[in-house]
Design an enzyme around this catalytic site. Structure first.
Site, PDB file in Angstrom:
ATOM      1  N   CYS A 183       0.870  -1.186   0.000  1.00 29.22           N
ATOM      2  CA  CYS A 183       0.000   0.000   0.000  1.00 29.22           C
ATOM      3  C   CYS A 183       0.896   1.221   0.000  1.00 29.22           C
ATOM      4  CB  CYS A 183      -0.893  -0.010   1.237  1.00 29.22           C
ATOM      5  SG  CYS A 183      -1.876   1.495   1.460  1.00 29.22           S
ATOM      6  N   CYS A 237      -0.920   3.775  -7.017  1.00 30.14           N
ATOM      7  CA  CYS A 237      -1.726   3.128  -5.980  1.00 30.14           C
ATOM      8  C   CYS A 237      -1.798   1.660  -6.365  1.00 30.14           C
ATOM      9  CB  CYS A 237      -3.122   3.736  -5.899  1.00 30.14           C
ATOM     10  SG  CYS A 237      -4.290   2.825  -4.844  1.00 30.14           S
TER      11      CYS A 237
END
Length: 265
Positions: A70, A177
């Site tokens: 992440c 992302c």
């Protein structure tokens, strides 16, 4: 060998699939936080608390390495995670692939969450690795959430909106992302519009999954072995509780690569 991965949700699937490609013999521990997602809007202190809980749940299964799959968590929580878990458990963060994208020359676009776009962290990476090329930061509101929910129409809308902000002459798009890697082909199609100059080569997409897994293997002294005998070991932790892969994960090829959950002890 056992590799753990953590994220708020299914954004860890691209890295998990990369582990499967590079070391199919590795048992996997996937630790997510559906009770606390999304992580993006949280304060750094709140995010760190959530990330530590998710990491501790994974660490209890005694993996050889922990991948923080992440970008947001890597920005805000790596020091706390490493302070608690290392050196016993190597912790590997995820960095947007700005350096390799810029190495191919510009222009470059960086697709990222609104909170990351324009942030000091991302601007620092641009200055360090892409100072000599034209870079456009493209905010992608709603795209990570749409991917997480496997909402096809919402994905299409978010991708189209971001593509409209992407210069027609870009040579590379950084997927800033981890969720975005799950819809890479949709992004590729969206930026390859008819008004793109015909003399330009196809846009190259740069994700982080392969690089972060390769770094994890280096940290534990292993090399890729794509022909190794596959393992069926998979433990899924949802906010600390053993479970199965969320149904939404099976909407993506990366999720379908994983075996049915067989808890690893």
């Amino acid at each position: 060998m056992k590799i753990a991965l953590m994220d708020s949700g299914i954004g860890l699937l691209p890295a998990a699939a990369a582990v499967r490609r590079l070391r199919p013999d590795a048992d996997l521990v996937l630790s997510c936080d559906p009770d606390g997602m999304p992580w993006g809007p949280r304060t750094p202190d709140d995010l760190t608390e959530r990330a530590l809980a998710v990491a501790r749940a994974a660490a209890a299964h005694r993996p050889d390495a922990l991948i923080v799959a992440c970008n947001t968590a890597s920005v805000h929580t790596l020091p706390a995670l490493r302070a608690e878990l290392e050196p016993v458990l190597p912790v590997i963060g995820t960095v947007p692939a700005i350096k390799p994208a810029a190495a191919g020359g510009g222009p470059v676009a960086i697709w990222a969450t609104p909170g990351t776009t324009g942030s000091p962290y991302q601007r620092g990476l641009i200055e360090e690795f892409a100072g000599s090329v034209d870079v456009t930061e493209v905010p992608c509101p709603g795209l990570a959430d749409a991917v997480e929910q496997a909402d096809e129409s919402a994905i299409d809308r978010a991708v189209a909106a971001a593509a409209a902000l992407t210069p027609r002459d870009v040579l590379a798009v950084v997927l800033g992302c981890t969720h975005y890697e799950l819809v890479a082909e949709r992004i590729r199609a969206a930026v390859a519009q008819p008004d793109r100059p015909s003399d330009l080569p196809p846009v190259v997409l740069h994700g982080s999954a392969g690089a972060v897994v390769a770094q994890a293997l280096r940290r534990i002294g292993l090399s890729p072995a794509p022909d190794a005998v596959p393992s069926s070991g998979l433990t899924v932790l949802l906010s600390g509780t053993e479970s199965t892969l969320p149904a939404e994960a099976l909407n993506y090829a990366e999720g379908r690569l994983l075996p049915t959950a067989t808890p690893v002890r």
